[in-house]
Design a protein around this motif. Structure first.
Motif, mmCIF file in Angstrom:
data_model
loop_
_atom_site.group_PDB
_atom_site.id
_atom_site.type_symbol
_atom_site.label_atom_id
_atom_site.label_comp_id
_atom_site.label_asym_id
_atom_site.label_seq_id
_atom_site.Cartn_x
_atom_site.Cartn_y
_atom_site.Cartn_z
ATOM 1 N N GLU A 105 0.824 -1.207 0.000
ATOM 2 C CA GLU A 105 0.000 0.000 0.000
ATOM 3 C C GLU A 105 0.862 1.264 0.000
ATOM 4 O O GLU A 105 1.383 1.660 -1.035
ATOM 5 C CB GLU A 105 -0.993 -0.021 1.174
ATOM 6 N N ASP A 106 1.101 1.871 1.167
ATOM 7 C CA ASP A 106 1.736 3.190 1.202
ATOM 8 C C ASP A 106 3.139 3.196 1.805
ATOM 9 O O ASP A 106 3.643 4.250 2.204
ATOM 10 C CB ASP A 106 0.850 4.172 1.984
ATOM 11 N N PHE A 107 3.798 2.034 1.889
ATOM 12 C CA PHE A 107 5.178 2.037 2.399
ATOM 13 C C PHE A 107 5.938 0.865 1.803
ATOM 14 O O PHE A 107 5.359 -0.057 1.211
ATOM 15 C CB PHE A 107 5.198 1.967 3.934
ATOM 16 N N ALA A 155 8.850 4.921 5.491
ATOM 17 C CA ALA A 155 7.703 5.371 6.281
ATOM 18 C C ALA A 155 8.265 6.074 7.505
ATOM 19 O O ALA A 155 9.444 5.903 7.850
ATOM 20 C CB ALA A 155 6.812 4.204 6.687
ATOM 21 N N SER A 207 7.941 11.134 5.559
ATOM 22 C CA SER A 207 6.873 10.393 4.902
ATOM 23 C C SER A 207 5.507 10.748 5.485
ATOM 24 O O SER A 207 5.377 11.058 6.679
ATOM 25 C CB SER A 207 7.123 8.890 5.063
ATOM 26 N N ASN A 208 4.482 10.683 4.653
ATOM 27 C CA ASN A 208 3.114 10.889 5.113
ATOM 28 C C ASN A 208 2.535 9.630 5.751
ATOM 29 O O ASN A 208 1.437 9.667 6.312
ATOM 30 C CB ASN A 208 2.225 11.319 3.948
ATOM 31 N N THR A 209 3.261 8.512 5.659
ATOM 32 C CA THR A 209 2.829 7.262 6.290
ATOM 33 C C THR A 209 3.487 7.167 7.661
ATOM 34 O O THR A 209 4.711 7.125 7.766
ATOM 35 C CB THR A 209 3.242 6.048 5.433
ATOM 36 N N HIS A 210 2.675 7.140 8.698
ATOM 37 C CA HIS A 210 3.183 7.111 10.073
ATOM 38 C C HIS A 210 2.842 5.747 10.691
ATOM 39 O O HIS A 210 1.669 5.406 10.840
ATOM 40 C CB HIS A 210 2.564 8.242 10.901
ATOM 41 N N LEU A 211 3.853 4.981 11.018
ATOM 42 C CA LEU A 211 3.666 3.645 11.577
ATOM 43 C C LEU A 211 4.199 3.591 12.996
ATOM 44 O O LEU A 211 5.245 4.170 13.298
ATOM 45 C CB LEU A 211 4.373 2.599 10.698
#
Length: 363
Positions: A105-107, A155, A207-211
């Motif tokens: 998906e996003d990472f 990410a 990154s706009n993906t924060h995990l």
């Protein structure tokens, strides 16, 4: 040479016997390296360096401490700002580095690994070889066998997630060792790594993906596991020819218990004495990868593991070991006794070699 470019502009390069990742923005880094190790947010690069000067030559530091050596290496050889980079050292060739990357998906997660385990593989908890008194007393600067991993996560991970990623990376390394049945050189156990392993984890702070989690239940943890396992196996194949095929061998399965060609020869020449070493080795090479022998030798090894872990009693193992030898078409030696399960295995293999040596050759 540029090996790879990430979507955010960060690049992987190979030059001066090193693999270098250059950052184009802010990155969170968790490093086991001696220079700028720990958690940092202000680095511009990380690297993995092959310090092997050549066959038979020992690695020599260019300064009094490991950290100072790495600073000199960064500045003079790699053209990096030593205050803004962190690195790892190995004797493995960068030509044998393996890169594995997966996206979801996003990472994405990318593992760049160099690996060697034949001389320095160890199991966590094995007896130590030294005790550190101070930085200058560091006595482990010759990484003859090392697994170094640069783990790039595209990410944003906070400190706690970085620590979780380090745990997952270490578990993946142990899983790769288990899946290849790599022997510890310091005990009878399956190795979980080597004594000089290093890891640098990089996360994209922009990154706009924060995990927040990198454990086994998270997709991030899964991708860390899969990329690290894949890259370690490929790096071992490239560096030392270690594969599932090469491990299909009774010596590879039993060597951590002291079963070697030398041990088998010592037993053989004491008992039978009808072959010279070259003839003995020829027969051993012919039988050591036989399906039946490898299969039951593997079960024999796991039996010994369960004995050492306290999961089976000696009495249980003694009976089962005899049965496994018979299933392998080998014969327990009744004159030797059953107090040494490993020696009974060696005697049985020696006897098999003797029977091969006197078997009439087909015309």
């Amino acid at each position: 040479m540029k090996l790879y470019e990430f979507p955010n502009g960060d690049t992987i390069h190979k030059y001066k016997k090193s693999i270098v990742i250059l950052f184009k923005g802010q990155r969170n880094v968790l490093s086991t390296g001696p220079n700028n190790g720990g958690f940092t947010t202000d680095l511009s690069a990380v690297f993995n360096n092959d310090a092997n000067p050549g066959s038979g030559m020992g690695i020599k530091l260019r300064a009094d401490t490991y950290r100072e050596h790495m600073d000199i290496l960064a500045e003079e050889d790699l053209g990096l700002d030593s205050s803004a980079c962190s690195g790892l050292l190995t004797a493995a060739s960068m030509e044998n580095a393996a890169i594995s990357t997966l996206s979801y998906e996003d990472f994405s997660v990318t593992a760049i690994t160099t690996a060697g385990v034949r001389s320095n593989g160890g199991r966590i908890g094995d007896p130590a070889s030294w005790h550190e008194k101070s930085e200058s007393s560091f006595d482990d600067t010759t990484p003859t066998g090392t697994i170094n991993i640069l783990l790039y996560i595209n990410a944003d991970l906070k400190k706690e997630a970085m620590a979780s990623a380090l745990v997952s990376c270490a578990e993946a390394k142990a899983a790769a060792m288990q899946e290849l049945l790599i022997s510890s050189r310091y005990s009878c156990g399956i190795a979980t790594g080597t004594g000089t392993d290093g890891v640098i984890i990089i996360a994209n702070a922009e990154s706009n993906t924060h995990l927040t989690n990198a454990g086994k239940h998270s997709k991030l943890g899964e991708l860390i596991g899969r990329t690290v396992i894949t890259s370690i196996k490929e790096a071992l194949r490239l560096q030392q020819g270690i594969t599932t095929h090469s491990q299909h061998d009774i010596i590879r399965r039993m060597e951590r218990f002291g079963v070697s060609e030398d041990a088998l020869w010592d037993c053989y020449k004491e008992t039978y004495r009808n072959l010279i070493r070259a003839e003995f080795t020829e027969i051993l090479d012919h039988i050591r990868t036989e399906d039946r022998l490898v299969t039951y030798s593997s079960l024999y090894a796991h039996l010994l593991d369960q004995l050492s872990w306290g999961l089976l009693s000696f009495a249980e193992c003694r009976i089962a070991a005899g049965n496994l030898l018979k299933l392998a078409d080998l014969h327990p030696n009744p004159d030797y006794g059953s107090e040494n399960i490993v020696q009974n295995y060696i005697l049985a293999i020696a006897e098999r070699i003797y029977h091969e040596s006197v078997r009439p050759k087909q015309k």
